[in-house]
Design an enzyme around this catalytic site. Structure first.
Site, PDB file in Angstrom:
ATOM      1  N   GLU A  32       3.640 -90.526  11.122  1.00 48.45           N
ATOM      2  CA  GLU A  32       3.329 -90.749  12.543  1.00 48.45           C
ATOM      3  C   GLU A  32       1.830 -90.636  12.766  1.00 48.45           C
ATOM      4  OE1 GLU A  32       3.366 -87.752  16.334  1.00 48.45           O
ATOM      5  OE2 GLU A  32       5.024 -87.611  14.932  1.00 48.45           O
ATOM      6  N   LYS A  59      13.046 -84.133  19.625  1.00 53.19           N
ATOM      7  CA  LYS A  59      11.903 -83.381  19.102  1.00 53.19           C
ATOM      8  C   LYS A  59      11.709 -82.155  19.989  1.00 53.19           C
ATOM      9  CE  LYS A  59       6.881 -83.825  19.449  1.00 53.19           C
ATOM     10  NZ  LYS A  59       5.772 -84.783  19.687  1.00 53.19           N
TER      11      LYS A  59
END
Length: 212
Positions: free
Chosen positions: A42, A131
């Site tokens: 990411e 998350k």
């Protein structure tokens, strides 16, 4: 597509968060991390020219790599991620417009949540995984308490203040996916240093989760 993609089956539940990555070093850093055994990468959008870095990493790594952006806050960000061929969308929050646009592209989504209300909203909006952020504030016990009321099929990740030293404690709470940021990469680190940290994280994950 009109649905978010399911979170893929990774060999290890590790996502490398490369905040501050520069385009000129993206390929070398991405290859080092992937080579160490971390398949998900990411690049947060508050990094320099993040879409250029994402596009370079996507092109350099095999199709099995899950590459995308973090700190995705707007639908325009989602469009930029799609143009860069990124498949993974990570955000610090849950936003209906962002999630809706991600669905159009069939992206893997991992929005940030902190409360049961946010977690259930993310599930309703089709999140591929949750998350829990910042995980260091909630702790394994806090996340475990919320997991008790969430659907068992929901994949939960811990991100924020988490390092390879925390894997065993979070495992006890039923968490096997972790986003590793500054413990893995900081701007100015050499490729060799990042590779060494990635290998150490992989070894710690394998030890905690019984991978030979």
């Amino acid at each position: 597509m009109t649905e978010t993609a399911p979170f893929p089956k990774l060999e290890r539940g590790l996502v490398a968060i490369l905040r501050g990555l520069k385009p000129g070093e993206a390929v070398a850093i991405g290859q080092a991390i992937f080579g160490a055994g971390i398949e998900a990468i990411e690049v947060p959008l508050n990094s320099p020219e993040p879409f250029a870095s994402i596009a370079s990493i996507v092109e350099a790594l095999p199709p099995t790599a899950l590459v995308g952006a973090g700190t995705v806050l707007t639908a325009a960000d989602v469009d930029g991620l799609h143009k860069a061929a990124g498949r993974l969308l990570v955000s610090p929050n849950i936003d209906a417009e962002v999630m809706g646009r991600a669905k159009q592209y069939g992206m893997v989504t991992m929005p940030g949540v902190f409360t049961p209300t946010e977690a259930f909203q993310a599930i309703r909006l089709g999140a591929s995984a949750l998350k829990f952020f910042p995980a260091s504030v909630l702790g394994a016990a806090g996340i475990s308490a919320m997991r008790a009321v969430l659907p068992a099929s929901v994949l939960v990740g811990a991100v924020g203040g988490v390092s390879d030293k925390d894997f065993a404690g979070y495992k006890a709470a039923g968490i096997s996916v972790f986003g590793l940021g500054s413990s893995l990469f900081k701007p100015g680190m050499s490729v060799d240093e990042v590779a060494a940290r990635a290998k150490a994280a992989v070894q710690a994950w394998d030890a905690a989760f019984g991978v030979a």
